[in-house]
Motif scaffolding. Structure first.
Motif, mmCIF file in Angstrom:
data_model
loop_
_atom_site.group_PDB
_atom_site.id
_atom_site.type_symbol
_atom_site.label_atom_id
_atom_site.label_comp_id
_atom_site.label_asym_id
_atom_site.label_seq_id
_atom_site.Cartn_x
_atom_site.Cartn_y
_atom_site.Cartn_z
ATOM 1 N N GLY A 184 0.784 -1.225 0.000
ATOM 2 C CA GLY A 184 0.000 0.000 0.000
ATOM 3 C C GLY A 184 0.819 1.279 0.000
ATOM 4 O O GLY A 184 0.255 2.372 -0.069
ATOM 5 N N MET A 185 2.138 1.173 0.073
ATOM 6 C CA MET A 185 3.013 2.342 0.051
ATOM 7 C C MET A 185 3.836 2.333 -1.222
ATOM 8 O O MET A 185 4.270 1.278 -1.680
ATOM 9 C CB MET A 185 3.967 2.337 1.249
ATOM 10 N N THR A 186 4.072 3.502 -1.777
ATOM 11 C CA THR A 186 5.019 3.611 -2.881
ATOM 12 C C THR A 186 6.438 3.665 -2.308
ATOM 13 O O THR A 186 6.636 3.935 -1.115
ATOM 14 C CB THR A 186 4.781 4.872 -3.710
ATOM 15 N N SER A 187 7.415 3.442 -3.169
ATOM 16 C CA SER A 187 8.801 3.586 -2.732
ATOM 17 C C SER A 187 9.075 5.027 -2.303
ATOM 18 O O SER A 187 9.828 5.275 -1.351
ATOM 19 C CB SER A 187 9.743 3.167 -3.863
ATOM 20 N N ALA A 243 10.001 9.239 1.953
ATOM 21 C CA ALA A 243 9.478 10.391 2.692
ATOM 22 C C ALA A 243 9.408 10.105 4.193
ATOM 23 O O ALA A 243 9.726 10.971 5.019
ATOM 24 C CB ALA A 243 8.087 10.758 2.159
ATOM 25 N N ARG A 244 9.025 8.885 4.550
ATOM 26 C CA ARG A 244 8.981 8.521 5.971
ATOM 27 C C ARG A 244 10.378 8.517 6.581
ATOM 28 O O ARG A 244 10.577 8.943 7.727
ATOM 29 C CB ARG A 244 8.326 7.155 6.151
ATOM 30 N N LEU A 294 9.722 -0.546 -5.797
ATOM 31 C CA LEU A 294 8.727 -1.597 -5.597
ATOM 32 C C LEU A 294 7.345 -1.002 -5.835
ATOM 33 O O LEU A 294 7.047 0.109 -5.373
ATOM 34 C CB LEU A 294 8.786 -2.150 -4.167
ATOM 35 N N ASP A 295 6.475 -1.745 -6.536
ATOM 36 C CA ASP A 295 5.104 -1.300 -6.744
ATOM 37 C C ASP A 295 4.398 -1.153 -5.398
ATOM 38 O O ASP A 295 4.750 -1.834 -4.426
ATOM 39 C CB ASP A 295 4.336 -2.308 -7.591
ATOM 40 N N PRO A 296 3.362 -0.305 -5.317
ATOM 41 C CA PRO A 296 2.624 -0.168 -4.056
ATOM 42 C C PRO A 296 2.088 -1.501 -3.526
ATOM 43 O O PRO A 296 2.109 -1.739 -2.307
ATOM 44 C CB PRO A 296 1.484 0.784 -4.431
ATOM 45 N N MET A 297 1.628 -2.386 -4.398
ATOM 46 C CA MET A 297 1.101 -3.679 -3.948
ATOM 47 C C MET A 297 2.174 -4.552 -3.325
ATOM 48 O O MET A 297 1.911 -5.363 -2.433
ATOM 49 C CB MET A 297 0.483 -4.420 -5.137
ATOM 50 N N LEU A 355 11.912 -6.097 0.501
ATOM 51 C CA LEU A 355 13.170 -5.373 0.643
ATOM 52 C C LEU A 355 13.253 -4.153 -0.262
ATOM 53 O O LEU A 355 13.177 -4.257 -1.485
ATOM 54 C CB LEU A 355 14.333 -6.313 0.351
ATOM 55 N N LEU A 356 13.457 -3.005 0.367
ATOM 56 C CA LEU A 356 13.731 -1.758 -0.334
ATOM 57 C C LEU A 356 15.006 -1.182 0.274
ATOM 58 O O LEU A 356 15.093 -0.992 1.490
ATOM 59 C CB LEU A 356 12.571 -0.774 -0.175
ATOM 60 N N VAL A 357 15.994 -0.935 -0.575
ATOM 61 C CA VAL A 357 17.299 -0.457 -0.120
ATOM 62 C C VAL A 357 17.336 1.059 -0.233
ATOM 63 O O VAL A 357 17.162 1.611 -1.325
ATOM 64 C CB VAL A 357 18.430 -1.090 -0.953
ATOM 65 N N LEU A 358 17.588 1.747 0.898
ATOM 66 C CA LEU A 358 17.683 3.205 0.926
ATOM 67 C C LEU A 358 19.116 3.617 1.212
ATOM 68 O O LEU A 358 19.843 2.930 1.940
ATOM 69 C CB LEU A 358 16.786 3.804 2.012
ATOM 70 N N GLY A 359 19.511 4.750 0.666
ATOM 71 C CA GLY A 359 20.798 5.349 0.977
ATOM 72 C C GLY A 359 20.585 6.671 1.691
ATOM 73 O O GLY A 359 19.703 7.448 1.311
ATOM 74 N N VAL A 360 21.367 6.913 2.735
ATOM 75 C CA VAL A 360 21.261 8.133 3.535
ATOM 76 C C VAL A 360 22.560 8.918 3.394
ATOM 77 O O VAL A 360 23.655 8.364 3.552
ATOM 78 C CB VAL A 360 21.004 7.812 5.021
ATOM 79 N N GLY A 361 22.438 10.213 3.104
ATOM 80 C CA GLY A 361 23.613 11.066 2.979
ATOM 81 C C GLY A 361 24.456 10.664 1.781
ATOM 82 O O GLY A 361 23.930 10.341 0.709
#
Length: 306
Positions: free
Chosen positions: A23-26, A31-32, A48-51, A55-61
């Motif tokens: 239910g969430m978009t990437s 944003a969260r 990843l599609d909302p459905m 695993l979603l890989v995020l990078g910070v800084g």
């Protein structure tokens, strides 16, 4: 800068391994993470599609510089294919286009159709995908009422394993599968094409990404928990920049002199390896990704201190 927003430099450059809920978009996940960390410079490697979950890989800084080098690795998915219906989006969120009884299909026919979706493929992405057509996302063009036909692209499905075949209704067949594939493979296109080959249509009812390169959902956490762990100095869902890079690329230990040279964009002696190498200084800090160019190794992307 608002009083409540940290400078990006105040948060250690890191990779967050997030277990995305449905239910969430990437973009929602990013944003969260930005709100939870109060920093702006955050991106993701591989939508990843909302459905979809997983695993979603995020990078910070400055770890965002690493994302482009992480997104191209193989992926693993758990999915449920429904045979007997096709949809606009090739998944359960789209309007049903056709309904064709699939109850006559035996398990061998189902397995054979899915087996045909392995190996090198020329796969046509769903028209409601994020592929850009003349600078605009395909799904935006479709929603604007345009007819979009996308060009096939080369992908490889390394493995497609059927775990369970069930019949939730007399005219429907559900197939639970694991798919290991190259980046850019559309699992919903596999469902669509297998259903078309069987003459009954197909779409996805569930999709979960369980691995991306060396990273696994077992390492991941909900986005707010991963962000909290980062602020606390480490924990589930957090990988430091050096640990993330050396999980993907061979490590090269630098001397202090070599680290200084790379920091100034200079070359150091060749690594003797093909492809990228994670160059790490004596203190364990990732200095750069380097690649050989003749007798020397040059910086492909640098990670300055601070």
């Amino acid at each position: 800068m608002s009083r409540n927003r940290r400078a990006d430099a105040d948060v250690a450059p890191s990779i967050l391994l997030v277990d995305k809920p449905g239910g969430m978009t990437s973009h929602d996940v990013v944003a969260r993470a930005r709100r939870a960390l109060s920093v702006r410079r955050i991106g993701h490697a591989g939508t990843l599609d909302p459905m979809a979950t997983g695993l979603l890989v995020l990078g910070v800084g400055t770890a965002t510089r690493l994302l482009g080098y992480l997104s191209g690795h193989d992926k693993t998915y758990e999915a449920t294919v429904r045979l007997g219906q096709s949809t606009v989006t090739d998944d359960r969120e789209g309007e049903v286009l056709t309904t064709t009884p699939a109850g006559h299909l035996d398990d061998d026919a189902v397995r054979a159709a899915l087996a045909a979706q392995t190996g090198p493929l020329r796969q046509v992405p769903s028209s409601v995908s994020a592929v850009k057509v003349d600078g605009r996302r395909s799904y935006d063009r479709v929603r604007a009422g345009e007819e979009v036909v996308l060009e096939p692209r080369a992908v490889t499905v390394h493995r497609l394993e059927v775990h369970r075949i069930s019949r939730p209704a007399p005219d429907l067949v559900d197939v639970e599968v694991t798919v290991v594939c190259t980046a850019g493979t559309y699992i919903r296109a596999i469902a669509r094409d297998a259903g078309a080959a069987l003459g009954v249509g197909g779409h996805l009812t569930a999709l979960r990404r369980t691995a991306s390169g060396p990273f696994r959902t077992e390492q991941a956490a909900p986005v707010e928990d991963a962000a909290a762990a980062l602020l606390a100095g480490g924990g589930r869902g957090v990988l430091g920049l050096t640990g993330a890079a050396t999980a993907v690329f061979p490590a090269r230990a630098l001397t202090a002199e070599e680290a200084t040279a790379l920091g100034h964009g200079q070359r150091v002696p060749a690594t003797g390896r093909a492809g990228l190498t994670a160059a790490v200084d004596p203190d364990g800090r990732l200095v750069a990704l380097v690649e050989d160019a003749g007798a020397g190794a040059r910086v492909a992307v640098g990670f300055p201190p601070g």
